[in-house]
Design an enzyme around this catalytic site. Structure first.
Site, mmCIF file in Angstrom:
data_model
loop_
_atom_site.group_PDB
_atom_site.id
_atom_site.type_symbol
_atom_site.label_atom_id
_atom_site.label_comp_id
_atom_site.label_asym_id
_atom_site.label_seq_id
_atom_site.Cartn_x
_atom_site.Cartn_y
_atom_site.Cartn_z
ATOM 1 C CB VAL A 1 -0.940 -0.007 1.239
ATOM 2 C CG1 VAL A 1 -1.871 -1.202 1.187
ATOM 3 C CG2 VAL A 1 -0.160 0.009 2.538
ATOM 4 N N PRO A 2 0.351 2.420 -0.258
ATOM 5 C CG PRO A 2 -0.961 4.106 -1.188
ATOM 6 C CD PRO A 2 -1.045 2.728 -0.609
ATOM 7 C CG ASN B 1 9.259 2.971 -2.932
ATOM 8 O OD1 ASN B 1 10.118 2.101 -2.810
ATOM 9 N ND2 ASN B 1 8.947 3.512 -4.084
ATOM 10 C CB SER C 1 13.852 -1.687 -7.405
ATOM 11 O OG SER C 1 14.087 -0.896 -8.556
ATOM 12 C CE LYS D 1 12.995 0.902 -4.950
ATOM 13 N NZ LYS D 1 11.585 1.158 -4.831
ATOM 14 C CG HIS E 1 17.411 1.440 -6.600
ATOM 15 N ND1 HIS E 1 16.231 2.013 -7.029
ATOM 16 C CD2 HIS E 1 17.781 0.587 -7.574
ATOM 17 C CE1 HIS E 1 15.912 1.535 -8.220
ATOM 18 N NE2 HIS E 1 16.833 0.658 -8.563
ATOM 19 C CG ASN E 2 13.785 4.677 -5.478
ATOM 20 O OD1 ASN E 2 14.196 3.571 -5.793
ATOM 21 N ND2 ASN E 2 12.514 4.916 -5.261
ATOM 22 C CD GLU F 1 14.346 5.049 -10.338
ATOM 23 O OE1 GLU F 1 14.474 3.971 -9.734
ATOM 24 O OE2 GLU F 1 13.255 5.634 -10.442
ATOM 25 N NE ARG G 1 32.394 27.639 10.663
ATOM 26 C CZ ARG G 1 32.806 26.862 11.643
ATOM 27 N NH1 ARG G 1 34.040 26.373 11.621
ATOM 28 N NH2 ARG G 1 32.026 26.544 12.639
HETATM 29 P P1 NDP Z 1 -1.345 1.967 -6.234
HETATM 30 O O1 NDP Z 1 -1.858 3.342 -6.019
HETATM 31 O O2 NDP Z 1 -1.421 1.388 -7.588
HETATM 32 O O3 NDP Z 1 -2.117 0.968 -5.261
HETATM 33 C C1 NDP Z 1 -2.285 1.259 -3.914
HETATM 34 C C2 NDP Z 1 -2.943 0.078 -3.228
HETATM 35 O O4 NDP Z 1 -2.995 0.352 -1.846
HETATM 36 C C3 NDP Z 1 -4.358 -0.179 -3.685
HETATM 37 O O5 NDP Z 1 -4.583 -1.553 -3.627
HETATM 38 C C4 NDP Z 1 -5.185 0.556 -2.650
HETATM 39 O O6 NDP Z 1 -6.447 -0.004 -2.453
HETATM 40 C C5 NDP Z 1 -4.354 0.335 -1.424
HETATM 41 N N1 NDP Z 1 -4.520 1.367 -0.426
HETATM 42 C C6 NDP Z 1 -4.315 2.689 -0.563
HETATM 43 N N2 NDP Z 1 -4.521 3.316 0.601
HETATM 44 C C7 NDP Z 1 -4.894 2.363 1.483
HETATM 45 C C8 NDP Z 1 -5.227 2.405 2.843
HETATM 46 N N3 NDP Z 1 -5.228 3.534 3.542
HETATM 47 N N4 NDP Z 1 -5.556 1.231 3.430
HETATM 48 C C9 NDP Z 1 -5.557 0.076 2.743
HETATM 49 N N5 NDP Z 1 -5.230 -0.012 1.447
HETATM 50 C C10 NDP Z 1 -4.893 1.130 0.830
HETATM 51 O O7 NDP Z 1 0.150 1.970 -5.661
HETATM 52 P P2 NDP Z 1 1.418 1.155 -6.166
HETATM 53 O O8 NDP Z 1 1.050 -0.274 -6.299
HETATM 54 O O9 NDP Z 1 2.042 1.859 -7.302
HETATM 55 O O10 NDP Z 1 2.415 1.365 -4.927
HETATM 56 C C11 NDP Z 1 2.332 0.602 -3.735
HETATM 57 C C12 NDP Z 1 3.629 0.791 -2.992
HETATM 58 O O11 NDP Z 1 4.699 0.321 -3.807
HETATM 59 C C13 NDP Z 1 3.958 2.242 -2.675
HETATM 60 O O12 NDP Z 1 4.645 2.331 -1.462
HETATM 61 C C14 NDP Z 1 4.890 2.630 -3.812
HETATM 62 O O13 NDP Z 1 5.718 3.724 -3.486
HETATM 63 C C15 NDP Z 1 5.672 1.337 -3.974
HETATM 64 N N6 NDP Z 1 6.317 1.157 -5.246
HETATM 65 C C16 NDP Z 1 5.695 1.506 -6.414
HETATM 66 C C17 NDP Z 1 6.354 1.325 -7.613
HETATM 67 C C18 NDP Z 1 5.685 1.655 -8.906
HETATM 68 O O14 NDP Z 1 6.376 1.621 -9.937
HETATM 69 N N7 NDP Z 1 4.386 1.946 -8.933
HETATM 70 C C19 NDP Z 1 7.720 0.777 -7.674
HETATM 71 C C20 NDP Z 1 8.254 0.374 -6.400
HETATM 72 C C21 NDP Z 1 7.570 0.588 -5.237
HETATM 73 P P3 NDP Z 1 -7.777 0.545 -3.174
HETATM 74 O O15 NDP Z 1 -7.948 -0.297 -4.401
HETATM 75 O O16 NDP Z 1 -8.858 0.335 -2.183
HETATM 76 O O17 NDP Z 1 -7.538 2.003 -3.478
#
Ligand code: NDP
Length: 466
Positions: free
Chosen positions: A76-77, A104, A128, A182, A185-186, A189, A442
């Site tokens: 999740v975020p 992340n 990643s 990580k 790494h970013n 990047e 200084r």
């Molecule tokens: P998305 O926005 O695509 O998906 C977020 C997910 O988290 C959804 O399933 C959402 O559910 C759920 N979610 C959001 N808020 C909550 C909450 N408060 N409680 C429960 N579930 C929640 O994000 P990403 O998949 O892109 O990213 C997920 C993580 O991975 C982040 O930390 C991101 O930084 C990291 N990441 C992302 C990369 C990328 O390329 N996208 C690469 C590497 C790491 P719902 O469907 O209900 O909204």
């Protein structure tokens, strides 16, 4: 209900891809998503893998669907959602159930969560490679108790990218070590991408190349020492056409870059560690400046457009060499920062393993990382700039970097990351620097004192002290 070997919560871009990857490697997986419709769609669209996936619509059912002792991946975020999900899950879990935050996270948060977990198993892993990496083989940087890592290592190494038989998944150290690696790494990047964007700007504005020609240049470089995912996709981006209008895509993408903050965290943390990463800082600042489009328009109206044609002042070969030198310098900064953190936090971060884990699956994968892994194995505590292989490369290429930075400056082509890389290189090979003037200043205004080259002791003062 059959029990799954592992659970995954959060079926967004990354979570869905990771869950399919896990199922694809023969592991049964239970999944849960806050929005139930997403879970149902995920199961429906999973095709052949559907049999390995157990969709659940409540946290209770989710937890019940996982074999004990449980292992649950959160995708999740970063930030509050992770704390919220941990708080919601813990009361439903046994003390030996493992929670794995694979988003992340800021490594300080992971440190805190590991401490809050106490004896309850918790891992923070950096993943990643974007969506494609998550689906077909990411690079995975693990942090937390080694025993917890060992419990799921068979799954994480199975789903990770593979470099000539070596999985790109490694335990980095305690607590937030994986998320720290990580973040760096970013940061790397960010700098790598920025340097490529700066060279793109020179090809476009200084040399007048069209997008197709720029794509061809990147493709050519991708067959040499710069071979890397980022150079490869830069060629694909440069040649892409907009599907609606048929116009070159790059010509219609707004010149304002987004960011989720990991580059900024790296720059800030580097300052705390006293291990500056100026190329990364320049890249973060460049993204911030890119967002100031209206101000930049006012500037162009007031002063006239900065970029001027180079009229043959630089060759494509010089640009390639400058990128080689710039890339080495930015990795040198990143690894120096990792080394400083290793000491500061007592993590014993495995620098050669970090280079190895980045060789496949992640965004900064490149052929150069193979040589970096070798150099860091031979001299783990040395700045990469001083490792024999990279010293040779820098000696061969830094003149081109200097030419590129100089000509870019003369022709109004902004190259903040490349020029900051060059300044770092020159600073790091100047035994007698200029901070004696800073110390004099200084002491003059603040009686801060200084050391002397000709005498032992500290706290000398200038004649103004009287
Ligand atoms: P998305 O926005 O695509 O998906 C977020 C997910 O988290 C959804 O399933 C959402 O559910 C759920 N979610 C959001 N808020 C909550 C909450 N408060 N409680 C429960 N579930 C929640 O994000 P990403 O998949 O892109 O990213 C997920 C993580 O991975 C982040 O930390 C991101 O930084 C990291 N990441 C992302 C990369 C990328 O390329 N996208 C690469 C590497 C790491 P719902 O469907 O209900 O909204």
């Amino acid at each position: 209900m059959t029990t799954s070997e592992i659970g995954l919560l959060g079926l967004g871009t990354m979570g869905a891809a990771l869950a399919l990857n896990i199922a694809d490697h023969g592991f049964d997986i239970a999944v849960y998503n806050r929005t139930t419709a997403v879970t149902r769609d995920f199961k429906r669209d999973a095709g052949d893998l559907s049999d390995r996936i157990t969709p659940t619509e409540s946290l209770q059912d989710f937890v019940a669907a996982i074999a004990k002792p449980r292992a649950i991946i959160l995708m999740v975020p970063a930030g509050d959602p992770v704390d919220q999900q941990i708080a919601a899950l813990r009361p439903l879990l046994d003390d030996d159930d493992l929670i794995i935050d694979a988003g992340n996270a800021n490594f300080h948060d992971t440190n805190r969560r590991a401490r809050e977990a106490g004896d309850k198993p918790f891992l923070g892993i950096g993943v990643s490679g974007g969506e494609e990496g998550a689906r077909f083989g990411p690079s995975i940087m693990g942090g937390g108790k080694k025993a917890s890592w060992d419990r799921v290592a068979h799954i994480l190494t199975a789903i990770a990218a593979d470099h000539e038989g070596t999985p790109c998944a490694t335990w980095m150290g305690e607590e937030g070590a994986g998320h720290f690696v990580k973040a760096v790494h970013n940061g790397i990047e960010y700098a790598d991408m920025q340097m490529i964007a700066e060279v793109y700007g020179i090809l476009r504005d200084g040399m007048g190349l069209d997008n197709a020609a720029i794509a061809a240049v990147f493709d050519r470089w991708n067959a040499g020492p710069l071979k890397s995912y980022l150079i490869e996709i830069s060629a694909r981006v440069a040649e892409a056409k907009d599907t609606d209008t048929g116009r070159p895509l790059l010509d219609i993408i707004t010149d304002a870059a987004g960011q989720k903050g990991t580059g900024r965290w790296t720059a800030i943390e580097a300052q705390h560690l006293g291990a500056p990463v100026p190329a990364i800082e320049a890249a973060v600042a460049a993204r911030n400046l890119s967002a100031a489009r209206n101000l930049r328009k006012i500037g162009e109206e007031m002063y006239g457009a900065a970029p001027q044609p180079l009229d043959g002042a630089l060759s494509e070969d010089q640009l390639e060499q400058a990128l080689i030198a710039g890339k080495i310098i930015c990795y040198a900064q990143g690894f120096q920062m990792i080394s400083a953190a290793s000491t500061q936090f007592g993590w014993k971060l495995p620098l050669p393993d970090i280079a190895r884990v980045w060789r496949e699956g992640c965004i900064i994968r490149s052929v150069m990382l193979d040589d970096m892994a070798t150099a860091l194995t031979q001299t783990p505590d040395e700045n990469l700039m001083f490792a024999a292989k990279f010293a040779d490369d820098l000696k061969a290429n830094h003149t081109a970097l200097r030419q590129v930075v100089a000509q870019a400056a003369l022709h109004g082509l902004a190259v903040p990351a490349l020029s900051s890389g060059l300044a770092y290189f020159d600073t790091m090979r100047t035994a007698r620097g200029t901070a004696n003037m800073l110390q004099g200043q200084r002491d003059y205004f603040g009686r801060h004192g200084f050391e002397r080259l000709d005498r032992d002791g500290k706290d000398y003062h200038g004649p103004w002290a009287d």
